[in-house]
Design a protein around this motif. Structure first.
Motif, PDB file in Angstrom:
ATOM      1  N   ASP A  35       1.005  -1.279   0.211  1.00 25.59           N
ATOM      2  CA  ASP A  35      -0.613   0.106   0.312  1.00 25.59           C
ATOM      3  C   ASP A  35       0.840   1.325   0.414  1.00 25.59           C
ATOM      4  O   ASP A  35       1.467   1.320   1.026  1.00 25.59           O
ATOM      5  CB  ASP A  35      -0.941  -0.291   1.182  1.00 25.59           C
ATOM      6  N   TRP A  36       0.824   2.019  -1.380  1.00 25.98           N
ATOM      7  CA  TRP A  36       1.907   3.376  -1.233  1.00 25.98           C
ATOM      8  C   TRP A  36       0.652   3.696  -0.931  1.00 25.98           C
ATOM      9  O   TRP A  36       0.105   4.501  -1.654  1.00 25.98           O
ATOM     10  CB  TRP A  36       3.012   2.470  -2.534  1.00 25.98           C
ATOM     11  N   LEU A  37       2.040   5.510  -0.417  1.00 21.35           N
ATOM     12  CA  LEU A  37       0.526   6.420  -0.272  1.00 21.35           C
ATOM     13  C   LEU A  37       1.649   7.456  -0.602  1.00 21.35           C
ATOM     14  O   LEU A  37       2.825   7.620   0.083  1.00 21.35           O
ATOM     15  CB  LEU A  37       0.313   6.859   1.580  1.00 21.35           C
ATOM     16  N   ASP A  38       1.729   8.377  -1.293  1.00 29.60           N
ATOM     17  CA  ASP A  38       2.076   9.912  -0.824  1.00 29.60           C
ATOM     18  C   ASP A  38       1.470  10.890  -0.945  1.00 29.60           C
ATOM     19  O   ASP A  38       0.501  11.298  -1.724  1.00 29.60           O
ATOM     20  CB  ASP A  38       2.527  10.031  -2.394  1.00 29.60           C
ATOM     21  N   LEU A  39       1.847  11.753  -0.276  1.00 27.42           N
ATOM     22  CA  LEU A  39       0.830  12.871  -0.008  1.00 27.42           C
ATOM     23  C   LEU A  39       1.822  14.230  -0.329  1.00 27.42           C
ATOM     24  O   LEU A  39       1.699  15.020   0.991  1.00 27.42           O
ATOM     25  CB  LEU A  39       0.408  12.354   1.501  1.00 27.42           C
ATOM     26  N   SER A  40       2.316  14.098  -0.758  1.00 26.81           N
ATOM     27  CA  SER A  40       3.569  15.187  -0.922  1.00 26.81           C
ATOM     28  C   SER A  40       2.495  16.738  -1.389  1.00 26.81           C
ATOM     29  O   SER A  40       1.108  16.088  -2.148  1.00 26.81           O
ATOM     30  CB  SER A  40       4.626  15.369  -2.565  1.00 26.81           C
ATOM     31  N   PRO A  41       2.569  18.081  -1.715  1.00 25.18           N
ATOM     32  CA  PRO A  41       2.049  18.963  -1.842  1.00 25.18           C
ATOM     33  C   PRO A  41       1.386  19.295  -2.980  1.00 25.18           C
ATOM     34  O   PRO A  41       0.569  19.935  -3.057  1.00 25.18           O
ATOM     35  CB  PRO A  41       2.980  19.646  -1.675  1.00 25.18           C
ATOM     36  N   ASP A  42       2.022  18.244  -3.803  1.00 25.24           N
ATOM     37  CA  ASP A  42       2.052  18.493  -5.667  1.00 25.24           C
ATOM     38  C   ASP A  42       0.826  17.544  -5.973  1.00 25.24           C
ATOM     39  O   ASP A  42       0.234  18.087  -6.840  1.00 25.24           O
ATOM     40  CB  ASP A  42       3.213  18.861  -6.509  1.00 25.24           C
ATOM     41  N   GLY A  43      -0.260  17.064  -4.900  1.00 26.84           N
ATOM     42  CA  GLY A  43      -1.075  15.955  -5.154  1.00 26.84           C
ATOM     43  C   GLY A  43      -0.821  14.567  -3.933  1.00 26.84           C
ATOM     44  O   GLY A  43       0.094  14.378  -4.426  1.00 26.84           O
TER      45      GLY A  43
END
Length: 204
Positions: free
Chosen positions: A176-184
Protein backbone atom coordinates in the motif's frame (compact mmCIF):
# COMPACT_ATOMS: atom_id res chain seq x y z
CA UNK A 1 -5.43 -18.94 -6.81
CA UNK A 2 -5.62 -15.38 -5.50
CA UNK A 3 -8.57 -13.36 -6.77
CA UNK A 4 -8.62 -9.59 -7.03
CA UNK A 5 -11.38 -6.96 -7.11
CA UNK A 6 -12.43 -6.05 -10.67
CA UNK A 7 -10.43 -2.81 -10.56
CA UNK A 8 -7.18 -4.66 -9.92
CA UNK A 9 -5.30 -5.17 -13.17
CA UNK A 10 -1.87 -6.62 -13.96
CA UNK A 11 0.83 -4.14 -13.01
CA UNK A 12 3.03 -5.19 -15.92
CA UNK A 13 2.39 -2.77 -18.75
CA UNK A 14 0.83 -0.11 -16.52
CA UNK A 15 3.59 2.50 -16.44
CA UNK A 16 2.28 4.36 -13.39
CA UNK A 17 1.87 1.29 -11.20
CA UNK A 18 5.14 -0.20 -12.43
CA UNK A 19 6.86 2.99 -11.31
CA UNK A 20 5.20 2.80 -7.90
CA UNK A 21 6.36 -0.78 -7.42
CA UNK A 22 9.89 0.06 -8.55
CA UNK A 23 9.99 3.02 -6.15
CA UNK A 24 8.76 0.90 -3.25
CA UNK A 25 11.53 -1.67 -3.70
CA UNK A 26 14.12 1.06 -4.22
CA UNK A 27 13.12 2.69 -0.93
CA UNK A 28 13.28 -0.64 0.90
CA UNK A 29 16.69 -1.47 -0.59
CA UNK A 30 17.89 1.95 0.55
CA UNK A 31 16.66 1.11 4.04
CA UNK A 32 18.60 -2.16 4.15
CA UNK A 33 21.80 -0.67 2.72
CA UNK A 34 24.68 0.53 4.94
CA UNK A 35 24.15 4.00 6.34
CA UNK A 36 21.08 5.78 7.62
CA UNK A 37 17.88 6.13 5.61
CA UNK A 38 14.30 7.07 6.52
CA UNK A 39 13.47 3.46 5.64
CA UNK A 40 16.19 1.83 7.78
CA UNK A 41 13.81 1.40 10.70
CA UNK A 42 10.26 0.18 10.15
CA UNK A 43 7.36 -0.77 12.38
CA UNK A 44 6.37 -4.43 12.47
CA UNK A 45 2.88 -5.46 13.55
CA UNK A 46 2.00 -8.95 14.78
CA UNK A 47 -0.91 -10.66 16.47
CA UNK A 48 -0.06 -11.64 20.05
CA UNK A 49 -0.79 -15.08 21.41
CA UNK A 50 -3.83 -13.64 23.25
CA UNK A 51 -5.19 -12.10 20.04
CA UNK A 52 -4.25 -8.47 20.73
CA UNK A 53 -2.29 -6.31 18.31
CA UNK A 54 1.42 -5.64 18.87
CA UNK A 55 3.81 -3.28 17.07
CA UNK A 56 7.50 -2.46 17.44
CA UNK A 57 10.46 -1.10 15.48
CA UNK A 58 12.75 -3.40 13.50
CA UNK A 59 15.85 -2.63 11.43
CA UNK A 60 15.76 -3.72 7.79
CA UNK A 61 18.75 -5.96 7.07
CA UNK A 62 18.09 -7.42 3.63
CA UNK A 63 15.64 -6.77 0.79
CA UNK A 64 15.26 -9.30 -2.04
CA UNK A 65 12.95 -7.94 -4.72
CA UNK A 66 13.32 -11.01 -6.94
CA UNK A 67 11.69 -13.26 -4.31
CA UNK A 68 9.65 -10.46 -2.65
CA UNK A 69 11.27 -10.87 0.78
CA UNK A 70 12.39 -8.57 3.58
CA UNK A 71 14.68 -9.71 6.40
CA UNK A 72 15.40 -8.37 9.88
CA UNK A 73 17.26 -9.76 12.90
CA UNK A 74 15.94 -10.22 16.42
CA UNK A 75 16.31 -12.17 19.66
CA UNK A 76 14.77 -15.63 19.41
CA UNK A 77 13.63 -15.23 23.03
CA UNK A 78 11.53 -12.13 22.23
CA UNK A 79 7.75 -12.21 22.30
CA UNK A 80 7.52 -11.36 18.59
CA UNK A 81 9.01 -14.76 17.74
CA UNK A 82 6.37 -16.62 19.72
CA UNK A 83 3.74 -14.46 18.03
CA UNK A 84 5.07 -15.15 14.52
CA UNK A 85 5.33 -18.88 15.22
CA UNK A 86 1.70 -18.89 16.35
CA UNK A 87 0.43 -16.64 13.55
CA UNK A 88 2.81 -15.77 10.68
CA UNK A 89 0.56 -13.03 9.27
CA UNK A 90 2.42 -9.74 9.77
CA UNK A 91 2.36 -6.14 8.56
CA UNK A 92 5.14 -3.58 8.27
CA UNK A 93 5.15 0.17 7.71
CA UNK A 94 8.06 2.39 6.70
CA UNK A 95 7.96 6.11 5.94
CA UNK A 96 9.90 9.15 4.85
CA UNK A 97 8.22 11.88 6.88
CA UNK A 98 10.08 14.71 5.15
CA UNK A 99 8.85 13.60 1.73
CA UNK A 100 5.41 12.55 3.06
CA UNK A 101 5.77 9.01 1.70
CA UNK A 102 4.43 5.91 3.42
CA UNK A 103 4.89 2.24 2.50
CA UNK A 104 2.68 -0.38 4.10
CA UNK A 105 3.36 -4.06 3.52
CA UNK A 106 1.50 -7.22 4.44
CA UNK A 107 2.76 -10.77 4.24
CA UNK A 108 3.79 -13.91 6.06
CA UNK A 109 6.90 -14.34 8.15
CA UNK A 110 9.08 -17.29 9.03
CA UNK A 111 11.93 -17.57 11.51
CA UNK A 112 15.43 -18.83 10.75
CA UNK A 113 17.18 -20.13 13.88
CA UNK A 114 20.08 -22.11 12.43
CA UNK A 115 21.97 -22.97 9.27
CA UNK A 116 24.39 -21.28 6.90
CA UNK A 117 22.20 -18.23 6.23
CA UNK A 118 22.05 -17.41 9.94
CA UNK A 119 25.79 -17.93 10.35
CA UNK A 120 26.54 -15.62 7.41
CA UNK A 121 24.29 -12.90 8.81
CA UNK A 122 25.87 -13.18 12.27
CA UNK A 123 29.42 -13.03 10.91
CA UNK A 124 28.54 -9.95 8.83
CA UNK A 125 27.03 -8.08 11.81
CA UNK A 126 28.99 -5.41 13.66
CA UNK A 127 29.89 -6.05 17.30
CA UNK A 128 27.68 -3.29 18.66
CA UNK A 129 24.68 -4.89 16.89
CA UNK A 130 25.30 -8.18 18.72
CA UNK A 131 25.48 -6.82 22.27
CA UNK A 132 21.80 -7.36 23.12
CA UNK A 133 21.96 -11.01 22.10
CA UNK A 134 24.59 -11.56 24.79
CA UNK A 135 22.29 -10.38 27.56
CA UNK A 136 21.39 -13.34 29.82
CA UNK A 137 17.99 -11.78 30.53
CA UNK A 138 15.09 -12.62 28.25
CA UNK A 139 13.67 -9.45 26.63
CA UNK A 140 10.79 -8.20 28.77
CA UNK A 141 12.11 -9.64 32.04
CA UNK A 142 11.10 -7.38 34.99
CA UNK A 143 14.12 -5.62 36.57
CA UNK A 144 14.62 -3.22 39.46
CA UNK A 145 16.45 -0.52 37.49
CA UNK A 146 17.53 0.14 33.88
CA UNK A 147 21.15 -0.71 34.74
CA UNK A 148 20.08 -4.26 35.67
CA UNK A 149 19.08 -4.82 32.06
CA UNK A 150 22.46 -3.99 30.58
CA UNK A 151 24.79 -6.79 29.44
CA UNK A 152 27.64 -7.45 31.84
CA UNK A 153 31.15 -6.26 31.00
CA UNK A 154 32.66 -9.73 31.20
CA UNK A 155 35.00 -10.82 28.45
CA UNK A 156 33.09 -12.30 25.53
CA UNK A 157 33.97 -14.21 22.41
CA UNK A 158 32.63 -13.40 18.95
CA UNK A 159 30.05 -16.21 19.14
CA UNK A 160 28.67 -15.39 22.58
CA UNK A 161 24.91 -14.82 22.15
CA UNK A 162 24.78 -16.65 18.82
CA UNK A 163 22.15 -19.05 20.16
CA UNK A 164 19.84 -16.07 20.86
CA UNK A 165 20.22 -14.58 17.39
CA UNK A 166 17.67 -15.31 14.66
CA UNK A 167 16.44 -13.93 11.38
CA UNK A 168 12.86 -13.17 10.41
CA UNK A 169 12.02 -13.28 6.71
CA UNK A 170 8.80 -11.61 5.57
CA UNK A 171 7.33 -12.75 2.27
CA UNK A 172 5.51 -9.68 0.96
CA UNK A 173 2.03 -10.33 -0.42
CA UNK A 174 0.65 -6.79 -0.69
CA UNK A 175 1.87 -3.19 -0.89
CA UNK A 176 0.00 0.00 0.00
CA UNK A 177 1.80 3.11 -1.31
CA UNK A 178 0.78 6.56 -0.10
CA UNK A 179 2.26 9.83 -1.37
CA UNK A 180 1.02 12.92 0.47
CA UNK A 181 3.38 15.41 -1.18
CA UNK A 182 1.98 18.96 -1.59
CA UNK A 183 1.65 18.74 -5.37
CA UNK A 184 -1.03 16.04 -5.17
CA UNK A 185 -1.88 13.04 -3.05
CA UNK A 186 -1.61 9.57 -4.61
CA UNK A 187 -2.24 6.08 -3.31
CA UNK A 188 -1.93 2.67 -4.91
CA UNK A 189 -2.54 -0.87 -3.67
CA UNK A 190 -0.66 -3.80 -5.21
CA UNK A 191 -1.35 -7.47 -4.49
CA UNK A 192 0.99 -10.33 -5.35
CA UNK A 193 -0.15 -13.50 -7.10
CA UNK A 194 2.85 -15.83 -7.36
CA UNK A 195 5.60 -13.56 -8.69
CA UNK A 196 3.16 -11.30 -10.56
CA UNK A 197 1.53 -8.16 -9.22
CA UNK A 198 -1.99 -6.81 -9.71
CA UNK A 199 -2.99 -3.37 -8.56
CA UNK A 200 -5.06 -0.23 -8.74
CA UNK A 201 -4.96 3.44 -7.88
CA UNK A 202 -7.24 4.11 -4.91
CA UNK A 203 -8.43 7.21 -3.09
CA UNK A 204 -5.82 8.51 -0.60
Amino acid sequence: MTTHPPAFKPVAGNTGLEQVLATVWACLREGAAPGRSPYSIAQLATVSTDGSAKVRYVVLRRVSEDVREITFHTDVRSSKIAEINANPDVALVAADLEKNLQIRLEGRAHVITDGRVKRTAWDASRDHSLVLFRNPLVPGTPIDSPSDGQPTNQTVTRDDGYENFCMVVMSVTSVDWLDLSPDGHERAILVRNGLDWHGSWVAP
